[in-house]
Write a protein that holds these residues in place. Structure first.
Motif, PDB file in Angstrom:
ATOM      1  N   ARG A  75     -11.535  -3.054   9.340  1.00  0.00           N
ATOM      2  CA  ARG A  75     -10.124  -2.780   9.818  1.00  0.00           C
ATOM      3  C   ARG A  75      -9.054  -3.227   9.392  1.00  0.00           C
ATOM      4  N   ASN A  76      -7.473  -3.564  10.031  1.00  0.00           N
ATOM      5  CA  ASN A  76      -6.459  -3.399   9.223  1.00  0.00           C
ATOM      6  C   ASN A  76      -6.403  -5.310   9.279  1.00  0.00           C
ATOM      7  N   LEU A  77      -6.493  -5.456   7.811  1.00  0.00           N
ATOM      8  CA  LEU A  77      -6.334  -7.191   7.819  1.00  0.00           C
ATOM      9  C   LEU A  77      -4.879  -7.415   7.069  1.00  0.00           C
ATOM     10  N   PHE A  78      -4.077  -7.974   7.480  1.00  0.00           N
ATOM     11  CA  PHE A  78      -3.123  -8.638   6.974  1.00  0.00           C
ATOM     12  C   PHE A  78      -1.792  -7.234   6.196  1.00  0.00           C
ATOM     13  N   GLY A  79      -2.379  -6.171   6.708  1.00  0.00           N
ATOM     14  CA  GLY A  79      -1.090  -5.000   6.728  1.00  0.00           C
ATOM     15  C   GLY A  79      -1.849  -3.776   5.872  1.00  0.00           C
ATOM     16  N   ARG A  80      -2.817  -4.426   5.319  1.00  0.00           N
ATOM     17  CA  ARG A  80      -4.416  -3.143   4.753  1.00  0.00           C
ATOM     18  C   ARG A  80      -4.037  -2.236   5.452  1.00  0.00           C
ATOM     19  N   SER A  81      -4.652  -0.685   4.964  1.00  0.00           N
ATOM     20  CA  SER A  81      -5.445   0.343   5.092  1.00  0.00           C
ATOM     21  C   SER A  81      -6.719  -0.425   5.781  1.00  0.00           C
ATOM     22  N   PRO A  82      -7.399   1.080   7.120  1.00  0.00           N
ATOM     23  CA  PRO A  82      -8.107   1.449   7.075  1.00  0.00           C
ATOM     24  C   PRO A  82      -9.387   1.519   5.788  1.00  0.00           C
ATOM     25  N   ARG A  83     -10.251   0.609   5.636  1.00  0.00           N
ATOM     26  CA  ARG A  83     -11.469   1.203   4.683  1.00  0.00           C
ATOM     27  C   ARG A  83     -12.921   1.015   5.241  1.00  0.00           C
ATOM     28  N   ILE A  84     -13.720   2.577   4.456  1.00  0.00           N
ATOM     29  CA  ILE A  84     -14.353   2.544   4.644  1.00  0.00           C
ATOM     30  C   ILE A  84     -15.732   2.321   3.840  1.00  0.00           C
ATOM     31  N   VAL A  85     -16.309   1.044   3.932  1.00  0.00           N
ATOM     32  CA  VAL A  85     -17.155   0.601   2.846  1.00  0.00           C
ATOM     33  C   VAL A  85     -18.538   1.038   2.648  1.00  0.00           C
ATOM     34  N   LEU A  86     -18.383   1.704   0.917  1.00  0.00           N
ATOM     35  CA  LEU A  86     -19.564   2.154   0.260  1.00  0.00           C
ATOM     36  C   LEU A  86     -21.319   1.441  -0.254  1.00  0.00           C
ATOM     37  N   TYR A  87     -20.517   0.811  -0.760  1.00  0.00           N
ATOM     38  CA  TYR A  87     -20.787  -0.559  -1.796  1.00  0.00           C
ATOM     39  C   TYR A  87     -19.769  -2.071  -1.919  1.00  0.00           C
ATOM     40  N   LYS A  88     -20.556  -2.982  -1.120  1.00  0.00           N
ATOM     41  CA  LYS A  88     -19.163  -4.063  -1.003  1.00  0.00           C
ATOM     42  C   LYS A  88     -19.347  -4.750  -2.356  1.00  0.00           C
ATOM     43  N   ALA A  89     -20.380  -5.272  -3.235  1.00  0.00           N
ATOM     44  CA  ALA A  89     -21.038  -5.871  -3.798  1.00  0.00           C
ATOM     45  C   ALA A  89     -19.706  -5.194  -5.081  1.00  0.00           C
ATOM     46  N   ARG A  90     -19.303  -4.357  -5.169  1.00  0.00           N
ATOM     47  CA  ARG A  90     -18.013  -2.793  -6.513  1.00  0.00           C
ATOM     48  C   ARG A  90     -17.449  -3.469  -5.620  1.00  0.00           C
ATOM     49  N   ASP A  91     -16.843  -4.036  -4.395  1.00  0.00           N
ATOM     50  CA  ASP A  91     -15.547  -3.034  -4.246  1.00  0.00           C
ATOM     51  C   ASP A  91     -15.211  -1.538  -3.695  1.00  0.00           C
ATOM     52  N   HIS A  92     -16.558  -0.938  -3.727  1.00  0.00           N
ATOM     53  CA  HIS A  92     -16.356   0.579  -3.586  1.00  0.00           C
ATOM     54  C   HIS A  92     -16.112   1.172  -2.605  1.00  0.00           C
ATOM     55  N   HIS A  93     -14.988   2.106  -2.424  1.00  0.00           N
ATOM     56  CA  HIS A  93     -14.799   1.738  -1.171  1.00  0.00           C
ATOM     57  C   HIS A  93     -13.876   3.229  -0.659  1.00  0.00           C
ATOM     58  N   TYR A  94     -13.470   4.036   0.436  1.00  0.00           N
ATOM     59  CA  TYR A  94     -12.804   5.350   0.952  1.00  0.00           C
ATOM     60  C   TYR A  94     -11.317   4.200   1.458  1.00  0.00           C
ATOM     61  N   GLU A  95     -10.119   4.474   1.077  1.00  0.00           N
ATOM     62  CA  GLU A  95      -9.511   4.045   1.761  1.00  0.00           C
ATOM     63  C   GLU A  95      -8.794   4.606   2.181  1.00  0.00           C
ATOM     64  N   LYS A  96      -8.001   4.535   3.663  1.00  0.00           N
ATOM     65  CA  LYS A  96      -6.923   5.395   4.231  1.00  0.00           C
ATOM     66  C   LYS A  96      -5.508   5.265   3.400  1.00  0.00           C
ATOM     67  N   ILE A  97      -5.205   7.175   3.164  1.00  0.00           N
ATOM     68  CA  ILE A  97      -3.865   7.365   2.652  1.00  0.00           C
ATOM     69  C   ILE A  97      -2.729   7.432   3.949  1.00  0.00           C
ATOM     70  N   ASP A  98      -3.745   8.098   4.963  1.00  0.00           N
ATOM     71  CA  ASP A  98      -3.152   9.100   5.485  1.00  0.00           C
ATOM     72  C   ASP A  98      -3.337   8.952   7.028  1.00  0.00           C
TER      73      ASP A  98
END
Length: 98
Positions: A75-98
């Motif tokens: 979820r939103n942490l410190f102003g970041r958009s929500p992320r759907i985590v695909l592979y946490k070890a490599r910070d691979h994710h979907y990031e909300k843009i709209d």
């Protein structure tokens, strides 16, 4: 709010995990519980909460039948958009843009 448009980021690495996209992809989560993605096609999604946090489950059809994919949501942490985590070890994710 979780519905919106998400883009796939940080996907240029190995090992290759077949259940997640390794190229540009846009995931659109509609307010009515449906989604659209070039990688997964179209289907329905469900949001759940547990003691571990929030998760999303995508359900879709493909040539061999029906499948699903489940991933945690940051979820939103410190102003970041929500992320759907695909592979946490490599910070691979979907990031909300709209």
């Amino acid at each position: 709010m979780i519905p919106g448009v998400y883009v796939n980021t940080n996907f240029d690495y190995t090992p290759f995990l077949v259940e997640i996209p390794y190229g540009p992809d846009t995931l659109t989560l509609f307010k009515d519980g449906h989604f659209s993605s070039r990688y997964w096609g179209t289907g329905a999604y469900k949001l759940t909460r547990s003691i571990k946090g929030s998760e999303i489950r995508l359900q879709y059809t493909y040539e061999a039948g029906t499948a699903s994919f489940q991933a945690p949501i940051e979820r939103n942490l410190f102003g970041r958009s929500p992320r759907i985590v695909l592979y946490k070890a490599r910070d691979h994710h979907y990031e909300k843009i709209d």
